[in-house]
Write a protein that holds these residues in place. Structure first.
Motif, PDB file in Angstrom:
ATOM      1  N   ALA A 233       0.890  -1.520   0.067  1.00  0.00           N
ATOM      2  CA  ALA A 233       0.079   0.044  -0.012  1.00  0.00           C
ATOM      3  C   ALA A 233       0.986   1.326   0.064  1.00  0.00           C
ATOM      4  CB  ALA A 233      -1.034  -0.026   1.212  1.00  0.00           C
ATOM      5  N   LEU A 234       1.835   1.209   0.848  1.00  0.00           N
ATOM      6  CA  LEU A 234       2.900   2.497   0.981  1.00  0.00           C
ATOM      7  C   LEU A 234       3.543   2.703  -0.181  1.00  0.00           C
ATOM      8  CD1 LEU A 234       4.367   1.925   4.599  1.00  0.00           C
ATOM      9  CD2 LEU A 234       2.536   3.627   3.825  1.00  0.00           C
ATOM     10  N   LEU A 235       4.038   1.672  -0.965  1.00  0.00           N
ATOM     11  CA  LEU A 235       4.749   1.587  -2.144  1.00  0.00           C
ATOM     12  C   LEU A 235       3.936   2.279  -3.376  1.00  0.00           C
ATOM     13  CD1 LEU A 235       7.402   1.363  -3.690  1.00  0.00           C
ATOM     14  CD2 LEU A 235       6.950  -1.357  -3.896  1.00  0.00           C
ATOM     15  N   PHE A 255      10.311   7.908   2.414  1.00  0.00           N
ATOM     16  CA  PHE A 255      11.398   8.133   1.579  1.00  0.00           C
ATOM     17  C   PHE A 255      11.289   6.655   0.760  1.00  0.00           C
ATOM     18  CE2 PHE A 255      14.470  10.311   4.641  1.00  0.00           C
ATOM     19  CZ  PHE A 255      13.712  11.711   3.986  1.00  0.00           C
ATOM     20  N   PRO A 256      11.883   6.643  -0.577  1.00  0.00           N
ATOM     21  CA  PRO A 256      11.917   5.252  -1.201  1.00  0.00           C
ATOM     22  C   PRO A 256      12.978   4.512  -0.553  1.00  0.00           C
ATOM     23  CG  PRO A 256      11.983   7.517  -2.774  1.00  0.00           C
ATOM     24  CD  PRO A 256      12.398   7.799  -1.153  1.00  0.00           C
ATOM     25  N   HIS A 262       7.448   9.477  -6.518  1.00  0.00           N
ATOM     26  CA  HIS A 262       6.671  10.505  -7.165  1.00  0.00           C
ATOM     27  C   HIS A 262       5.348  10.578  -6.299  1.00  0.00           C
ATOM     28  CE1 HIS A 262       9.466  10.130 -10.318  1.00  0.00           C
ATOM     29  NE2 HIS A 262       9.218   8.857 -10.533  1.00  0.00           N
ATOM     30  N   VAL A 263       5.369  10.120  -5.214  1.00  0.00           N
ATOM     31  CA  VAL A 263       3.885  10.249  -4.236  1.00  0.00           C
ATOM     32  C   VAL A 263       3.672  11.606  -3.919  1.00  0.00           C
ATOM     33  CG1 VAL A 263       5.258  10.135  -1.929  1.00  0.00           C
ATOM     34  CG2 VAL A 263       2.781   9.248  -2.227  1.00  0.00           C
ATOM     35  N   ALA A 272       2.046  23.474  13.099  1.00  0.00           N
ATOM     36  CA  ALA A 272       2.713  23.877  11.456  1.00  0.00           C
ATOM     37  C   ALA A 272       3.950  23.462  11.638  1.00  0.00           C
ATOM     38  CB  ALA A 272       2.800  25.523  11.667  1.00  0.00           C
ATOM     39  N   GLU A 273       4.734  23.112  12.635  1.00  0.00           N
ATOM     40  CA  GLU A 273       6.279  22.763  12.151  1.00  0.00           C
ATOM     41  C   GLU A 273       6.354  21.320  11.765  1.00  0.00           C
ATOM     42  OE1 GLU A 273       5.897  23.176  16.898  1.00  0.00           O
ATOM     43  OE2 GLU A 273       5.037  24.072  15.085  1.00  0.00           O
ATOM     44  N   GLU A 274       5.326  20.461  12.025  1.00  0.00           N
ATOM     45  CA  GLU A 274       5.232  19.317  11.287  1.00  0.00           C
ATOM     46  C   GLU A 274       4.865  19.135   9.820  1.00  0.00           C
ATOM     47  OE1 GLU A 274       6.266  16.433  12.553  1.00  0.00           O
ATOM     48  OE2 GLU A 274       6.481  17.064  14.596  1.00  0.00           O
ATOM     49  N   LEU A 275       4.419  20.247   9.326  1.00  0.00           N
ATOM     50  CA  LEU A 275       4.036  20.154   7.918  1.00  0.00           C
ATOM     51  C   LEU A 275       5.337  20.173   6.943  1.00  0.00           C
ATOM     52  CD1 LEU A 275       0.986  22.515   8.220  1.00  0.00           C
ATOM     53  CD2 LEU A 275       1.110  20.423   7.811  1.00  0.00           C
ATOM     54  N   SER A 276       5.415  19.225   6.113  1.00  0.00           N
ATOM     55  CA  SER A 276       6.364  19.304   5.084  1.00  0.00           C
ATOM     56  C   SER A 276       7.545  18.658   5.728  1.00  0.00           C
ATOM     57  CB  SER A 276       6.550  20.493   4.261  1.00  0.00           C
ATOM     58  OG  SER A 276       5.502  20.830   3.309  1.00  0.00           O
ATOM     59  N   ASN A 277       7.655  18.038   6.982  1.00  0.00           N
ATOM     60  CA  ASN A 277       8.817  17.355   7.421  1.00  0.00           C
ATOM     61  C   ASN A 277       9.000  16.113   6.853  1.00  0.00           C
ATOM     62  OD1 ASN A 277      10.515  16.971   9.339  1.00  0.00           O
ATOM     63  ND2 ASN A 277       9.301  16.021  10.855  1.00  0.00           N
ATOM     64  N   ASN A 278      10.419  16.047   6.191  1.00  0.00           N
ATOM     65  CA  ASN A 278      10.893  14.909   5.519  1.00  0.00           C
ATOM     66  C   ASN A 278      10.470  15.181   3.894  1.00  0.00           C
ATOM     67  OD1 ASN A 278      12.496  14.006   7.497  1.00  0.00           O
ATOM     68  ND2 ASN A 278      10.783  12.879   8.367  1.00  0.00           N
ATOM     69  N   VAL A 279       9.079  15.237   3.737  1.00  0.00           N
ATOM     70  CA  VAL A 279       8.831  15.173   2.520  1.00  0.00           C
ATOM     71  C   VAL A 279       7.925  16.256   2.324  1.00  0.00           C
ATOM     72  CG1 VAL A 279       7.446  13.982   0.713  1.00  0.00           C
ATOM     73  CG2 VAL A 279       8.784  12.651   2.225  1.00  0.00           C
ATOM     74  N   ARG A 280       8.070  17.143   1.333  1.00  0.00           N
ATOM     75  CA  ARG A 280       7.401  18.298   0.974  1.00  0.00           C
ATOM     76  C   ARG A 280       5.904  18.288   0.756  1.00  0.00           C
ATOM     77  NH1 ARG A 280       8.121  23.666   0.399  1.00  0.00           N
ATOM     78  NH2 ARG A 280       6.664  24.991  -0.925  1.00  0.00           N
TER      79      ARG A 280
END
Length: 508
Positions: A233-235, A255-256, A262-263, A272-280
């Protein structure tokens, strides 16, 4: 003079903030605080280690939405509690840690006005741990109650909504997704958003994956739960909605190779500080999870329905003892999972031979049998618009014999999928439609309900959820004549885009 001690004021201040539980290990100078808390009606649980006491107090905060207190002595006691405070901060769980320290020369009047702020700090915005240090000489000091300034209870955190532009972007991403996935985190559980999350999943038909402490927001045995196929499901997901879940080690940081490179991420979070953490995030929705989901559903309701929206509301109104007749590719396939049966021999569809056109004939047979047996069970025939075309003229038979069959045509302007009227008109300008129109398309927004009306039955043209529920309820209430609901859905609503929408699809 009515005197009160500092310990009494601490306990009363906590009680006035709806603090109901206290965990800790007592010692000088906070023994009196624990005793005063019990006298004020706060439940005190004596623990064997301050770390465990802080874990317990923070869990109460998560389970109830109001912080509990961890009561510790200074020095080693506070140090032992630090692990629980760190855990509460990482989990975003509210907790108040109160530590007793050495005596200080301090005026006691008004010192306890910090308790409302402590509660507010623990539950507003990102929940977490707060610490209050109480001087030892303040615990047993006495003061005239009349000189104490009491502060009202800190109200529940305000419910915030996301930017409407981000909501529009999120809905646009979801409608374009081919393999969407919802990840339900413990933030959704803390927000008490189970009702909204359930409606989102069942209206859209999107599969979901719970994080360890997001489990139970929707039942693990829900047909849209894909926990058994977590890795796949994640992949394979191309759009993921994070509901109070963070892309940390539990979710492989987004992460891949565990996630598609391309997810697109739609992130809903109160912090707010959690938004876009690690992946935009392709769409960052800052606000209360329940409120943001309601915003999304409200916008969805202004757009054309899809299969899942229509079937969700149909399923809520159908009697459990009704006989369901179903045919059509998409309509029958989705109906098999969303329109449930509770009695034997109450389901008729295309069967082993996969024959289209059987629906009206099957429905007439079931209705004639019902009339003979006087069972009062309703016969509901749910047709794709293509399938209805095979035997649609049998509505005359239904009207001739006054068989109160309810026909629901799920009309997406085609076989599997069609085009909207504007696109159809543009194609007509291009030349010969026999060489231009896709073979799967049918005439957009064909007025099938008028076929029923022409023979004396009741026809309904349905475009919205409100119209669908109203027309279906009227049809169920009418036991004297047949009805036909022509339900116009998004012509681009192709469930093959959502072929991962059930657990079995993920696993195969």
């Amino acid at each position: 003079m009515d005197e009160v001690t500092g310990a009494q004021l601490i306990a009363e201040a906590l009680k006035s903030q709806n603090v109901e539980y206290m965990f800790g290990i007592v010692g000088v100078p906070i023994i009196e605080v624990a005793m005063a808390a019990q006298a004020a009606g706060i439940k005190y649980v004596g623990m064997r280690n301050e770390q465990a006491a802080c874990y317990a107090a923070s869990a109460i905060g998560y389970l109830t939405g109001r912080p509990a207190v961890c009561l510790v002595v200074s020095g080693p006691g506070l140090i032992h509690a630090l692990g629980g405070m760190a855990n509460a901060n990482m989990n975003c769980w509210p907790v108040i840690v109160i530590g007793g320290s050495s005596d200080r020369n301090q005026e006691t009047t008004g010192a306890f006005q910090e308790f409302p702020q402590a509660v507010r700090s623990s539950i507003y915005g990102r929940p977490g741990a707060t610490y209050i240090d109480i001087a030892g000489d303040m615990v047993n000091a006495k003061i005239d109650r009349a000189s104490v300034r009491f502060v009202s209870c800190c109200p529940a955190p305000p419910v915030s909504q996301a930017d409407s532009r981000e909501i529009t972007q999120a809905v646009r991403l979801l409608r374009a997704a081919q393999r969407p996935l919802i990840i339900i985190g413990k933030g959704a559980a803390y927000a008490r958003a189970e009702k909204e999350v359930r409606e989102l999943v069942e209206v859209t038909g999107i599969p979901f994956l719970p994080t360890p402490m997001g489990k139970g927001v929707l039942s693990d045995d829900h047909p849209n739960c894909v926990a058994a196929a977590r890795s796949r499901a994640l992949l394979q997901a191309d759009v993921i909605v994070l509901l109070g879940a963070r892309l940390n080690w539990i979710l492989h940081f987004g992460f891949p190779p565990r996630f598609s490179p391309h997810v697109k991420i739609i992130q809903v979070d109160l912090c707010a500080e959690e938004l876009s953490n690690n992946v935009r995030a392709a769409s960052a929705l800052l606000g209360d999870i329940g409120a943001v989901v309601r915003q999304s559903l409200a916008l969805q309701s202004t757009l054309p329905m899809n299969y899942y929206t229509a079937f969700h509301h149909i399923s809520e109104l159908l009697p459990k003892d009704c006989i369901i007749v179903s045919e059509g590719a998409n309509t029958m396939d989705i109906g098999r999972t969303m329109l449930l049966n509770y009695l034997p021999r109450h389901r008729l569809d295309a069967g082993t031979f996969g024959t289209m056109g059987v629906g009206p004939g099957f429905a007439i047979a079931a209705a004639v049998l019902e009339q003979t047996q006087k069972s009062a069970q309703r016969v509901v025939c749910i047709e794709g618009d293509s399938a209805f075309g095979f035997s649609g003229m049998e509505v005359e038979t239904m009207c001739r014999y006054k068989l109160p069959i309810i026909i629901i045509v799920i009309n997406n302007n085609g076989i599997y999928s069609g085009v909207d009227p504007k696109t159809w008109k543009e194609m007509e300008k291009m030349g010969d439609m026999t060489t231009i129109a896709p073979p799967v398309t049918l005439l957009p927004e064909a007025q099938y309900e008028q076929v029923m009306s022409a023979f004396g039955g009741r026809g309904y043209l349905v475009r919205t959820v409100e119209e669908l529920r109203s027309a279906l309820q009227e049809s169920l209430d009418n036991t004297q004549m047949p009805s036909l609901l022509n339900v116009l859905i998004d012509p681009a609503s192709d469930p093959f885009k959502y072929h991962l929408a059930t657990k079995n699809n993920w696993e195969n």
